[in-house]
Design a protein around this motif. Structure first.
Motif, PDB file in Angstrom:
ATOM      1  N   GLY A 104      19.909   4.020 102.272  1.00 53.44           N
ATOM      2  CA  GLY A 104      19.814   4.235 103.711  1.00 53.44           C
ATOM      3  C   GLY A 104      21.110   4.734 104.317  1.00 53.44           C
ATOM      4  N   LEU A 105      22.234   4.173 103.872  1.00 51.92           N
ATOM      5  CA  LEU A 105      23.530   4.605 104.395  1.00 51.92           C
ATOM      6  C   LEU A 105      23.846   6.046 104.021  1.00 51.92           C
ATOM      7  CD1 LEU A 105      25.660   1.404 103.718  1.00 51.92           C
ATOM      8  CD2 LEU A 105      24.924   2.278 105.947  1.00 51.92           C
ATOM      9  N   LEU A 106      23.280   6.498 102.913  1.00 56.19           N
ATOM     10  CA  LEU A 106      23.520   7.869 102.458  1.00 56.19           C
ATOM     11  C   LEU A 106      22.489   8.853 103.012  1.00 56.19           C
ATOM     12  CD1 LEU A 106      24.428   7.079  98.743  1.00 56.19           C
ATOM     13  CD2 LEU A 106      25.986   7.955 100.495  1.00 56.19           C
ATOM     14  N   GLY A 107      21.610   8.364 103.864  1.00 59.46           N
ATOM     15  CA  GLY A 107      20.646   9.259 104.492  1.00 59.46           C
ATOM     16  C   GLY A 107      19.335   9.416 103.757  1.00 59.46           C
ATOM     17  N   ARG A 108      19.121   8.633 102.713  1.00 62.42           N
ATOM     18  CA  ARG A 108      17.842   8.691 102.022  1.00 62.42           C
ATOM     19  C   ARG A 108      16.790   7.916 102.818  1.00 62.42           C
ATOM     20  NH1 ARG A 108      17.900  10.470  96.976  1.00 62.42           N
ATOM     21  NH2 ARG A 108      16.052   9.277  96.381  1.00 62.42           N
ATOM     22  N   ARG A 109      15.539   8.225 102.575  1.00 61.25           N
ATOM     23  CA  ARG A 109      14.443   7.527 103.240  1.00 61.25           C
ATOM     24  C   ARG A 109      13.907   6.458 102.299  1.00 61.25           C
ATOM     25  NH1 ARG A 109       8.862  10.107 105.828  1.00 61.25           N
ATOM     26  NH2 ARG A 109       8.033   8.119 106.604  1.00 61.25           N
ATOM     27  N   VAL A 110      14.118   5.197 102.658  1.00 64.84           N
ATOM     28  CA  VAL A 110      13.633   4.085 101.839  1.00 64.84           C
ATOM     29  C   VAL A 110      12.171   3.830 102.182  1.00 64.84           C
ATOM     30  CG1 VAL A 110      13.960   1.657 101.235  1.00 64.84           C
ATOM     31  CG2 VAL A 110      15.953   3.089 101.774  1.00 64.84           C
ATOM     32  N   ARG A 111      11.335   3.749 101.151  1.00 64.79           N
ATOM     33  CA  ARG A 111       9.898   3.624 101.372  1.00 64.79           C
ATOM     34  C   ARG A 111       9.363   2.233 101.026  1.00 64.79           C
ATOM     35  NH1 ARG A 111       7.746   8.644 102.248  1.00 64.79           N
ATOM     36  NH2 ARG A 111       9.094  10.421 101.746  1.00 64.79           N
ATOM     37  N   ALA A 112       9.871   1.629  99.961  1.00 68.73           N
ATOM     38  CA  ALA A 112       9.331   0.331  99.552  1.00 68.73           C
ATOM     39  C   ALA A 112      10.299  -0.381  98.616  1.00 68.73           C
ATOM     40  CB  ALA A 112       7.976   0.494  98.864  1.00 68.73           C
ATOM     41  N   ILE A 113      10.315  -1.709  98.728  1.00 69.57           N
ATOM     42  CA  ILE A 113      11.090  -2.563  97.833  1.00 69.57           C
ATOM     43  C   ILE A 113      10.139  -3.622  97.297  1.00 69.57           C
ATOM     44  CG2 ILE A 113      13.037  -4.158  97.616  1.00 69.57           C
ATOM     45  CD1 ILE A 113      14.208  -2.836 100.160  1.00 69.57           C
ATOM     46  N   ARG A 114      10.139  -3.793  95.986  1.00 66.11           N
ATOM     47  CA  ARG A 114       9.274  -4.791  95.359  1.00 66.11           C
ATOM     48  C   ARG A 114      10.092  -5.686  94.427  1.00 66.11           C
ATOM     49  NH1 ARG A 114       3.879  -3.678  96.107  1.00 66.11           N
ATOM     50  NH2 ARG A 114       3.394  -1.573  96.851  1.00 66.11           N
ATOM     51  N   VAL A 115       9.699  -6.949  94.351  1.00 66.04           N
ATOM     52  CA  VAL A 115      10.304  -7.913  93.427  1.00 66.04           C
ATOM     53  C   VAL A 115       9.177  -8.672  92.751  1.00 66.04           C
ATOM     54  CG1 VAL A 115      11.726  -9.982  93.200  1.00 66.04           C
ATOM     55  CG2 VAL A 115      12.411  -8.167  94.777  1.00 66.04           C
ATOM     56  N   GLY A 116       9.209  -8.726  91.418  1.00 64.91           N
ATOM     57  CA  GLY A 116       8.164  -9.411  90.674  1.00 64.91           C
ATOM     58  C   GLY A 116       8.580 -10.799  90.237  1.00 64.91           C
ATOM     59  N   ALA A 117       7.597 -11.632  89.912  1.00 66.14           N
ATOM     60  CA  ALA A 117       7.880 -12.988  89.441  1.00 66.14           C
ATOM     61  C   ALA A 117       8.600 -12.988  88.101  1.00 66.14           C
ATOM     62  CB  ALA A 117       6.571 -13.767  89.338  1.00 66.14           C
ATOM     63  N   ASN A 118       8.514 -11.870  87.369  1.00 67.31           N
ATOM     64  CA  ASN A 118       9.199 -11.749  86.076  1.00 67.31           C
ATOM     65  C   ASN A 118      10.624 -11.231  86.228  1.00 67.31           C
ATOM     66  OD1 ASN A 118       8.696  -9.124  86.835  1.00 67.31           O
ATOM     67  ND2 ASN A 118       7.852  -8.486  84.854  1.00 67.31           N
ATOM     68  N   HIS A 119      11.122 -11.200  87.469  1.00 64.94           N
ATOM     69  CA  HIS A 119      12.479 -10.736  87.806  1.00 64.94           C
ATOM     70  C   HIS A 119      12.616  -9.223  87.710  1.00 64.94           C
ATOM     71  CE1 HIS A 119      14.217 -14.959  86.651  1.00 64.94           C
ATOM     72  NE2 HIS A 119      13.354 -14.994  87.664  1.00 64.94           N
ATOM     73  N   GLY A 120      11.514  -8.540  87.576  1.00 66.37           N
ATOM     74  CA  GLY A 120      11.550  -7.089  87.665  1.00 66.37           C
ATOM     75  C   GLY A 120      11.496  -6.663  89.123  1.00 66.37           C
ATOM     76  N   GLY A 121      11.950  -5.461  89.399  1.00 61.85           N
ATOM     77  CA  GLY A 121      11.925  -4.973  90.773  1.00 61.85           C
ATOM     78  C   GLY A 121      11.995  -3.471  90.821  1.00 61.85           C
ATOM     79  N   SER A 122      11.722  -2.923  91.984  1.00 61.50           N
ATOM     80  CA  SER A 122      11.802  -1.470  92.150  1.00 61.50           C
ATOM     81  C   SER A 122      12.077  -1.154  93.610  1.00 61.50           C
ATOM     82  CB  SER A 122      10.499  -0.794  91.716  1.00 61.50           C
ATOM     83  OG  SER A 122       9.420  -1.196  92.549  1.00 61.50           O
ATOM     84  N   THR A 123      12.810  -0.063  93.806  1.00 63.22           N
ATOM     85  CA  THR A 123      13.068   0.464  95.142  1.00 63.22           C
ATOM     86  C   THR A 123      12.712   1.940  95.132  1.00 63.22           C
ATOM     87  OG1 THR A 123      14.862  -1.095  95.591  1.00 63.22           O
ATOM     88  CG2 THR A 123      14.813   0.918  96.904  1.00 63.22           C
ATOM     89  N   ILE A 124      11.848   2.340  96.037  1.00 65.30           N
ATOM     90  CA  ILE A 124      11.407   3.726  96.115  1.00 65.30           C
ATOM     91  C   ILE A 124      12.043   4.376  97.329  1.00 65.30           C
ATOM     92  CG2 ILE A 124       9.423   5.268  96.320  1.00 65.30           C
ATOM     93  CD1 ILE A 124       7.720   3.040  95.091  1.00 65.30           C
TER      94      ILE A 124
END
Length: 221
Positions: free
Chosen positions: A45-65
């Protein structure tokens, strides 16, 4: 501020109990993953990108789109694994410098902003629990207990960051199992710079945060 050796030892023990045993790491690891993903998201966001979604799983996996230019994707992609160490060091430095309430308020604002982008029960539950914990500290704890709590969480995040670093090294060493999920592999594919460079960058950044935290804590004894 000054910490008695016994108090500092108790804080360190509390941080270890929060971030090492499997029963507690199951939950605190999700918080560490959320901080990891917020490192991607807020830098994007600070660099001007458009953040669409953040996910966190119970298995400690995650993703940011997010979407935007290739250079900003590299910067935001790098700042995932170091994020828990950076936040942990920031909590320790602000707490030991006497800015505990400012750190609680600033962290709460960032978590509230992140709710716009969180998707799935895991990320939302951890964010709400974080806000509840911060609110409880703000209302019910005195400045001394707030300081102890922030240092404990900061140290636990440093441990979590080291655990995450160990996991990403393991991914690259175990016959490249789950390699596609590694930030270092993704960065290498984007930049054509070998993964070892990015792994080294993660390690140096995390080590610098650990060093700064240790120096700050030694100065309180």
């Amino acid at each position: 501020m000054t910490l008695e050796p016994l108090i500092l030892g108790s804080i360190i023990l509390a941080a270890i109990l929060l971030s090492v045993p499997r029963v507690t790491w199951r939950w605190f690891g999700m918080f560490t993953t959320l901080v990891h993903e917020l490192g991607h998201a807020f830098s994007a966001g600070l660099l001007g990108r458009r953040v669409r979604a953040i996910r966190v799983g119970a298995n400690h996996g995650g993703s940011t789109i997010s979407s935007g230019g290739s250079f900003t994707a590299v910067i935001s992609g790098f700042l995932g694994y170091p994020a828990p160490a950076i936040v942990g060091a920031a909590l320790i430095l602000t707490a030991t410098a006497g800015y505990t309430r400012a750190a609680i308020l600033g962290g709460a604002i960032l978590v509230v902003l992140s709710l716009i982008f969180l998707r799935g029960w895991g990320a939302i539950l951890i964010a709400l629990a974080t806000l509840a914990g911060g609110a409880a500290l703000w209302v019910y704890a005195d400045s001394v207990m707030q300081t102890y709590a922030l240092i404990t969480v900061g140290l636990a995040l440093l441990v979590g960051s080291i655990r995450g670093l160990g996991n990403v090294f393991a991914v690259h060493g175990r016959k490249h199992r789950n390699l596609e999920s590694s930030d270092a592999f993704i960065l290498a594919r984007q930049t054509h710079i070998p993964s070892v460079f990015w792994l080294l960058g993660f390690s140096v950044t995390i080590a610098a945060c650990v060093w700064a935290s240790v120096v700050a804590l030694i100065g309180t004894v």
